[in-house]
Scaffold this motif. Sequence first.
Motif, PDB file in Angstrom:
ATOM      1  N   GLN A  10       0.954  -1.924  -0.461  1.00 57.83           N
ATOM      2  CA  GLN A  10      -0.390   0.063   0.333  1.00 57.83           C
ATOM      3  C   GLN A  10       1.332   1.201   0.358  1.00 57.83           C
ATOM      4  OE1 GLN A  10      -2.986   0.303   3.631  1.00 57.83           O
ATOM      5  NE2 GLN A  10      -3.684   2.140   2.569  1.00 57.83           N
ATOM      6  N   HIS A  11       2.459   1.311   0.636  1.00 58.51           N
ATOM      7  CA  HIS A  11       2.917   2.385   1.076  1.00 58.51           C
ATOM      8  C   HIS A  11       3.638   3.083  -0.711  1.00 58.51           C
ATOM      9  CE1 HIS A  11       6.712   4.317   1.523  1.00 58.51           C
ATOM     10  NE2 HIS A  11       5.917   4.516   2.243  1.00 58.51           N
ATOM     11  N   HIS A  12       3.764   1.492  -1.559  1.00 54.43           N
ATOM     12  CA  HIS A  12       4.449   1.898  -2.692  1.00 54.43           C
ATOM     13  C   HIS A  12       3.713   2.204  -3.278  1.00 54.43           C
ATOM     14  CE1 HIS A  12       6.975   0.264  -6.138  1.00 54.43           C
ATOM     15  NE2 HIS A  12       5.920  -0.152  -6.359  1.00 54.43           N
ATOM     16  N   ARG A  13       2.125   1.735  -3.198  1.00 56.54           N
ATOM     17  CA  ARG A  13       1.243   2.422  -4.425  1.00 56.54           C
ATOM     18  C   ARG A  13       1.200   3.819  -4.380  1.00 56.54           C
ATOM     19  NH1 ARG A  13      -0.564   3.149  -9.065  1.00 56.54           N
ATOM     20  NH2 ARG A  13      -3.553   3.220  -9.679  1.00 56.54           N
ATOM     21  N   ALA A  14       0.857   4.094  -3.103  1.00 53.92           N
ATOM     22  CA  ALA A  14       0.634   5.573  -2.553  1.00 53.92           C
ATOM     23  C   ALA A  14       1.678   6.429  -3.202  1.00 53.92           C
ATOM     24  CB  ALA A  14       0.295   5.822  -0.344  1.00 53.92           C
ATOM     25  N   THR A  15       2.906   6.381  -2.788  1.00 54.63           N
ATOM     26  CA  THR A  15       4.155   5.974  -3.833  1.00 54.63           C
ATOM     27  C   THR A  15       3.844   6.496  -5.171  1.00 54.63           C
ATOM     28  OG1 THR A  15       5.085   5.844  -1.400  1.00 54.63           O
ATOM     29  CG2 THR A  15       6.592   6.748  -3.439  1.00 54.63           C
ATOM     30  N   GLU A  16       4.065   5.189  -5.311  1.00 53.74           N
ATOM     31  CA  GLU A  16       3.324   6.127  -7.469  1.00 53.74           C
ATOM     32  C   GLU A  16       2.542   7.056  -7.601  1.00 53.74           C
ATOM     33  OE1 GLU A  16       2.754   1.971  -8.384  1.00 53.74           O
ATOM     34  OE2 GLU A  16       5.111   1.737  -9.278  1.00 53.74           O
ATOM     35  N   ILE A  17       1.279   7.094  -6.567  1.00 45.34           N
ATOM     36  CA  ILE A  17       0.371   7.471  -7.132  1.00 45.34           C
ATOM     37  C   ILE A  17       0.445   9.085  -7.241  1.00 45.34           C
ATOM     38  CG2 ILE A  17      -1.570   8.731  -6.397  1.00 45.34           C
ATOM     39  CD1 ILE A  17      -2.234   5.587  -5.775  1.00 45.34           C
ATOM     40  N   VAL A  18       1.341   9.509  -5.898  1.00 42.54           N
ATOM     41  CA  VAL A  18       2.181  10.591  -4.809  1.00 42.54           C
ATOM     42  C   VAL A  18       3.113  11.578  -6.575  1.00 42.54           C
ATOM     43  CG1 VAL A  18       3.272  12.588  -4.097  1.00 42.54           C
ATOM     44  CG2 VAL A  18       1.418  10.224  -3.239  1.00 42.54           C
ATOM     45  N   GLN A  19       3.899  10.268  -7.059  1.00 41.14           N
ATOM     46  CA  GLN A  19       4.753  10.974  -7.934  1.00 41.14           C
ATOM     47  C   GLN A  19       4.207  10.790  -8.896  1.00 41.14           C
ATOM     48  OE1 GLN A  19       8.409  11.283  -7.222  1.00 41.14           O
ATOM     49  NE2 GLN A  19       7.970  12.746  -9.176  1.00 41.14           N
ATOM     50  N   GLN A  20       3.205  10.046  -9.661  1.00 46.34           N
ATOM     51  CA  GLN A  20       2.309  10.216 -11.063  1.00 46.34           C
ATOM     52  C   GLN A  20       1.582  11.622 -11.217  1.00 46.34           C
ATOM     53  OE1 GLN A  20      -0.062   7.071 -11.737  1.00 46.34           O
ATOM     54  NE2 GLN A  20       1.631   5.458 -11.703  1.00 46.34           N
ATOM     55  N   ARG A  21       1.205  11.824  -9.681  1.00 47.84           N
ATOM     56  CA  ARG A  21       0.371  13.471 -10.086  1.00 47.84           C
ATOM     57  C   ARG A  21       1.429  14.577  -9.973  1.00 47.84           C
ATOM     58  NH1 ARG A  21      -5.054  12.520  -5.549  1.00 47.84           N
ATOM     59  NH2 ARG A  21      -5.562  10.341  -6.684  1.00 47.84           N
ATOM     60  N   LEU A  22       3.075  14.116  -9.014  1.00 49.14           N
ATOM     61  CA  LEU A  22       3.844  15.255  -9.772  1.00 49.14           C
ATOM     62  C   LEU A  22       3.852  16.189 -10.504  1.00 49.14           C
ATOM     63  CD1 LEU A  22       6.730  14.922  -5.734  1.00 49.14           C
ATOM     64  CD2 LEU A  22       5.056  16.777  -7.239  1.00 49.14           C
ATOM     65  N   THR A  23       4.844  14.940 -11.187  1.00 46.15           N
ATOM     66  CA  THR A  23       5.027  14.245 -12.228  1.00 46.15           C
ATOM     67  C   THR A  23       3.837  15.150 -13.752  1.00 46.15           C
ATOM     68  OG1 THR A  23       6.430  12.939 -12.807  1.00 46.15           O
ATOM     69  CG2 THR A  23       5.824  12.873 -14.522  1.00 46.15           C
ATOM     70  N   ALA A  24       2.318  15.304 -13.747  1.00 44.94           N
ATOM     71  CA  ALA A  24       1.416  15.231 -14.221  1.00 44.94           C
ATOM     72  C   ALA A  24       0.997  17.188 -13.987  1.00 44.94           C
ATOM     73  CB  ALA A  24       0.325  14.943 -14.092  1.00 44.94           C
ATOM     74  N   VAL A  25       1.614  17.292 -12.379  1.00 41.89           N
ATOM     75  CA  VAL A  25       1.015  18.732 -12.402  1.00 41.89           C
ATOM     76  C   VAL A  25       1.836  19.668 -12.682  1.00 41.89           C
ATOM     77  CG1 VAL A  25       1.086  20.606 -10.592  1.00 41.89           C
ATOM     78  CG2 VAL A  25      -0.590  18.299 -10.046  1.00 41.89           C
ATOM     79  N   LYS A  26       3.474  19.426 -12.652  1.00 38.79           N
ATOM     80  CA  LYS A  26       5.011  19.518 -12.968  1.00 38.79           C
ATOM     81  C   LYS A  26       4.353  20.572 -14.462  1.00 38.79           C
ATOM     82  CE  LYS A  26       8.516  21.386 -11.980  1.00 38.79           C
ATOM     83  NZ  LYS A  26       8.811  22.088 -13.648  1.00 38.79           N
ATOM     84  N   ARG A  27       4.600  19.437 -14.968  1.00 33.54           N
ATOM     85  CA  ARG A  27       4.486  19.140 -17.060  1.00 33.54           C
ATOM     86  C   ARG A  27       2.790  19.945 -17.064  1.00 33.54           C
ATOM     87  NH1 ARG A  27       2.830  14.788 -20.549  1.00 33.54           N
ATOM     88  NH2 ARG A  27       2.773  16.236 -22.779  1.00 33.54           N
ATOM     89  N   PHE A  28       2.032  20.222 -16.272  1.00 36.76           N
ATOM     90  CA  PHE A  28       1.045  21.654 -16.408  1.00 36.76           C
ATOM     91  C   PHE A  28       1.607  22.579 -16.124  1.00 36.76           C
ATOM     92  CE2 PHE A  28      -3.215  23.379 -15.755  1.00 36.76           C
ATOM     93  CZ  PHE A  28      -3.344  23.414 -16.428  1.00 36.76           C
ATOM     94  N   ILE A  29       2.339  23.189 -15.001  1.00 36.17           N
ATOM     95  CA  ILE A  29       2.420  23.954 -14.883  1.00 36.17           C
ATOM     96  C   ILE A  29       3.403  24.742 -15.866  1.00 36.17           C
ATOM     97  CG2 ILE A  29       4.208  25.033 -12.978  1.00 36.17           C
ATOM     98  CD1 ILE A  29       2.995  23.689 -11.053  1.00 36.17           C
ATOM     99  N   ASP A  30       4.604  23.458 -16.128  1.00 38.49           N
ATOM    100  CA  ASP A  30       5.091  24.289 -17.529  1.00 38.49           C
ATOM    101  C   ASP A  30       5.141  24.976 -18.625  1.00 38.49           C
ATOM    102  OD1 ASP A  30       7.898  23.346 -15.537  1.00 38.49           O
ATOM    103  OD2 ASP A  30       7.927  21.581 -16.204  1.00 38.49           O
ATOM    104  N   ILE A  31       4.039  24.324 -18.676  1.00 39.92           N
ATOM    105  CA  ILE A  31       2.767  24.661 -20.476  1.00 39.92           C
ATOM    106  C   ILE A  31       2.847  25.740 -20.174  1.00 39.92           C
ATOM    107  CG2 ILE A  31       1.249  23.571 -21.566  1.00 39.92           C
ATOM    108  CD1 ILE A  31       1.470  21.076 -21.059  1.00 39.92           C
ATOM    109  N   LYS A  32       1.604  26.047 -19.012  1.00 43.38           N
ATOM    110  CA  LYS A  32       1.650  27.297 -18.587  1.00 43.38           C
ATOM    111  C   LYS A  32       2.822  28.391 -18.933  1.00 43.38           C
ATOM    112  CE  LYS A  32      -0.756  26.847 -14.657  1.00 43.38           C
ATOM    113  NZ  LYS A  32      -1.711  27.529 -13.704  1.00 43.38           N
ATOM    114  N   ARG A  33       3.513  28.234 -18.445  1.00 39.08           N
ATOM    115  CA  ARG A  33       5.031  28.999 -18.260  1.00 39.08           C
ATOM    116  C   ARG A  33       5.404  29.725 -19.737  1.00 39.08           C
ATOM    117  NH1 ARG A  33       8.255  26.863 -13.020  1.00 39.08           N
ATOM    118  NH2 ARG A  33       7.027  27.961 -11.581  1.00 39.08           N
ATOM    119  N   LEU A  34       4.835  28.634 -20.273  1.00 34.90           N
ATOM    120  CA  LEU A  34       5.132  28.612 -21.770  1.00 34.90           C
ATOM    121  C   LEU A  34       4.532  29.703 -22.601  1.00 34.90           C
ATOM    122  CD1 LEU A  34       5.673  25.328 -23.392  1.00 34.90           C
ATOM    123  CD2 LEU A  34       7.581  26.580 -23.734  1.00 34.90           C
TER     124      LEU A  34
END
Length: 214
Positions: free
Chosen positions: A77-101
């Motif tokens: 469960q801990h591994h899954r939670a870590t994966e989910i948080v990392q996936q969301r971090l990646t997606a949110v960071k990508r969207f922030i970078d797009i807005k900066r473009l």
Amino acid sequence: MAANYLQSLDWQNQPDILRHIITFCSKGKSLDLLANFYVACAQVEIDEFQNYDKAFGALTEASRCLSKVTAPKDPNQHHRATEIVQQRLTAVKRFIDIKRLFERGDVQSGMTQCRQLLMTGGKDLEAAVRRGDIYAVMIQTCIKNEIFEVGRQLFNELKQILDPSTNAITYYLSKDVIEALATGLGLTVNDLLPVKFVENESEKEDDVIEEVVE
């Protein structure tokens, strides 16, 4: 127990409660609980305020908390939670970078990356970056740069992915943005949206007037 109770309170609007929750979880070494709380904070920032920068900060804190858990009760469960948080971090960071473009005026690259994010984000994208927000950024950019026909196409695409029985589009686009798009196209708001929307908006205005009178 205290942290669980505090989470049931209006912590979104009361900073003191927010600080107490973090303190209780930290002192109690409930890092997994604190991580869940940070994830909840991130979701509120997205759903209520469309603030992806703050959401990214909250998800970063959640990731840090999970990384400090050395002996999880349920490793899977801990591994899954870590994966989910990392996936969301990646997606949110990508969207922030797009807005900066877009902020830098690189419209073509921003549009291309928005399309890629929509296509490659997968079924879990909505949990991290709402598709409506991606379309909203593209539409606002079209209006700003007077690319109105492209804006209209994106507007229609947004309508298609939303529930037609609701006025959810106004959750992502303000009345001013919709009016600006309509004006740029030489249309009225009624041409872009169903009459039902216009009627509902009028009802809301009437309700506000009645409340003020009362």
